[in-house]
Design a protein around this motif. Structure first.
Motif, PDB file in Angstrom:
ATOM      1  N   UNK B  20      29.760  -7.029 -57.310  1.00 50.57           N
ATOM      2  CA  UNK B  20      30.388  -7.469 -56.063  1.00 50.57           C
ATOM      3  C   UNK B  20      30.235  -8.982 -55.934  1.00 50.57           C
ATOM      4  N   UNK B  21      31.363  -9.662 -55.751  1.00 55.28           N
ATOM      5  CA  UNK B  21      31.343 -11.094 -55.466  1.00 55.28           C
ATOM      6  C   UNK B  21      31.842 -11.266 -54.031  1.00 55.28           C
ATOM      7  N   UNK B  22      31.021 -11.967 -53.242  1.00 52.75           N
ATOM      8  CA  UNK B  22      31.342 -12.101 -51.824  1.00 52.75           C
ATOM      9  C   UNK B  22      31.786 -13.519 -51.489  1.00 52.75           C
ATOM     10  N   UNK B  23      32.722 -13.597 -50.557  1.00 50.92           N
ATOM     11  CA  UNK B  23      33.232 -14.890 -50.117  1.00 50.92           C
ATOM     12  C   UNK B  23      33.406 -14.865 -48.607  1.00 50.92           C
ATOM     13  N   UNK B  66      39.608  -5.432 -54.566  1.00 60.06           N
ATOM     14  CA  UNK B  66      39.172  -6.325 -53.496  1.00 60.06           C
ATOM     15  C   UNK B  66      39.031  -5.535 -52.204  1.00 60.06           C
ATOM     16  N   UNK B  67      38.332  -6.162 -51.272  1.00 57.60           N
ATOM     17  CA  UNK B  67      38.150  -5.568 -49.960  1.00 57.60           C
ATOM     18  C   UNK B  67      38.172  -6.668 -48.917  1.00 57.60           C
ATOM     19  N   UNK B  68      38.928  -6.431 -47.836  1.00 57.96           N
ATOM     20  CA  UNK B  68      38.939  -7.394 -46.725  1.00 57.96           C
ATOM     21  C   UNK B  68      38.911  -6.599 -45.421  1.00 57.96           C
ATOM     22  N   UNK B  69      37.716  -6.277 -45.006  1.00 57.76           N
ATOM     23  CA  UNK B  69      37.503  -5.506 -43.774  1.00 57.76           C
ATOM     24  C   UNK B  69      37.391  -6.408 -42.552  1.00 57.76           C
ATOM     25  N   UNK B  73      35.745 -12.470 -44.414  1.00 58.42           N
ATOM     26  CA  UNK B  73      35.089 -12.055 -45.648  1.00 58.42           C
ATOM     27  C   UNK B  73      36.071 -11.401 -46.619  1.00 58.42           C
ATOM     28  N   UNK B  74      36.014 -11.826 -47.876  1.00 59.36           N
ATOM     29  CA  UNK B  74      36.899 -11.275 -48.903  1.00 59.36           C
ATOM     30  C   UNK B  74      36.039 -11.006 -50.119  1.00 59.36           C
ATOM     31  N   UNK B  75      35.961  -9.755 -50.527  1.00 61.65           N
ATOM     32  CA  UNK B  75      35.076  -9.368 -51.617  1.00 61.65           C
ATOM     33  C   UNK B  75      35.880  -9.022 -52.857  1.00 61.65           C
ATOM     34  N   UNK B  76      35.383  -9.457 -53.982  1.00 64.75           N
ATOM     35  CA  UNK B  76      35.964  -9.107 -55.282  1.00 64.75           C
ATOM     36  C   UNK B  76      35.023  -8.137 -55.970  1.00 64.75           C
ATOM     37  N   UNK B  77      35.570  -7.054 -56.477  1.00 68.01           N
ATOM     38  CA  UNK B  77      34.757  -6.005 -57.085  1.00 68.01           C
ATOM     39  C   UNK B  77      35.182  -5.801 -58.528  1.00 68.01           C
ATOM     40  N   UNK B  78      34.209  -5.867 -59.411  1.00 70.39           N
ATOM     41  CA  UNK B  78      34.437  -5.515 -60.802  1.00 70.39           C
ATOM     42  C   UNK B  78      33.919  -4.089 -60.964  1.00 70.39           C
ATOM     43  N   UNK B  79      34.812  -3.164 -61.119  1.00 62.36           N
ATOM     44  CA  UNK B  79      34.452  -1.745 -61.088  1.00 62.36           C
ATOM     45  C   UNK B  79      33.489  -1.381 -62.216  1.00 62.36           C
TER      46      UNK B  79
END
Lengths: 113, 119
Positions: B20-23, B66-69, B73-79
């Motif tokens: 998980x990479x968080x921004x 990715x996830x943007x709840x 915050x915008x998260x990048x996910x490497x499965x």
């Protein structure tokens, strides 16, 4: 297909002289152009931009020129300073389109003292 | 000043791990982006988000999600991380509808980057 091209991977100039970085684009729908500067281990920072309705924009030591007929833009740095040594990215966008910036591959500028 | 913060400057992960990479951005920007930068390849867009819960694939989305709840915050996910995902990851945000309006809306503001090594 590369829509934004920076054909010179690197450029070396002497301190105090002019640095000219070039960028070519193929998509005639691009109507706004930006230059970013990136130091190692840091994120890119916005430097200067130009709209397609202009052919020149100046900000201090930095000037961007746009030649729409040639689909070419250039960034001039005068006078160059050692602190200008960085990778410079050209980017283009079609406003009202996909809204995505399209980046070139970058030119590494080295300014020698 | 616009501030885009990436949670880690350096990460080392093993092949197969979920990463998980968080921004986070503090300027109420609508749009957020994830790029990766590799030598000789420039910046390539992985995913972007126009607004909360919205996402669009970029040029190289394979192997990422990715996830943007929340807006900031915008998260990048490497499965399942792989060695070819070793790279510099850059997050950016843009004020599309705010006071910066006009031509200023085209400017993306970047975080400092996360250097990810997958072993």
């Amino acid at each position: 297909d590369q829509q934004v091209k920076q054909n010179s991977p690197s450029l070396s100039v002497q301190e105090g002289r002019i640095s000219i970085l070039n960028c070519d684009y193929t998509n005639s729908m691009f109507d706004y152009f930006l230059w970013y500067k990136k130091y190692p281990a840091e994120g890119p920072t916005f430097l200067i931009s130009i709209s397609s309705i202009k052919d020149k924009n100046e900000d201090g030591r930095f000037t961007v020129f746009l030649n729409k007929s040639a689909k070419h833009l250039s960034l001039h740095i005068v006078p160059s300073q050692p602190g200008d040594s960085a990778v410079y990215f050209c980017a283009s966008i079609t406003q009202g389109g996909s809204e995505k910036l399209v980046f070139g591959k970058g030119t590494k500028l080295t300014v020698n003292p | 000043d616009v501030k885009v913060t990436q949670s880690s400057r350096y990460l080392v992960k093993r092949t197969g791990e979920k990463v998980f990479l968080e921004c986070v951005q503090d300027m109420d920007h609508e749009n957020m982006f994830w790029y990766r930068q590799d030598p000789g390849l420039g910046l390539r867009l992985i995913y972007f988000s126009y607004d909360v819960k919205m996402k669009e694939k970029g040029d190289i989305p394979e192997g990422y999600s990715v996830s943007r709840e929340k807006k900031e915050r915008f998260s990048l996910i490497l499965e399942s991380a792989s060695t070819n995902q070793t790279s510099m990851y850059l997050c950016a945000s843009r004020n599309f509808r705010g006071l910066a309006g006009g031509l200023g809306k085209n400017i993306q503001y970047f975080g400092a980057g996360t250097r990810l090594s997958v072993l």
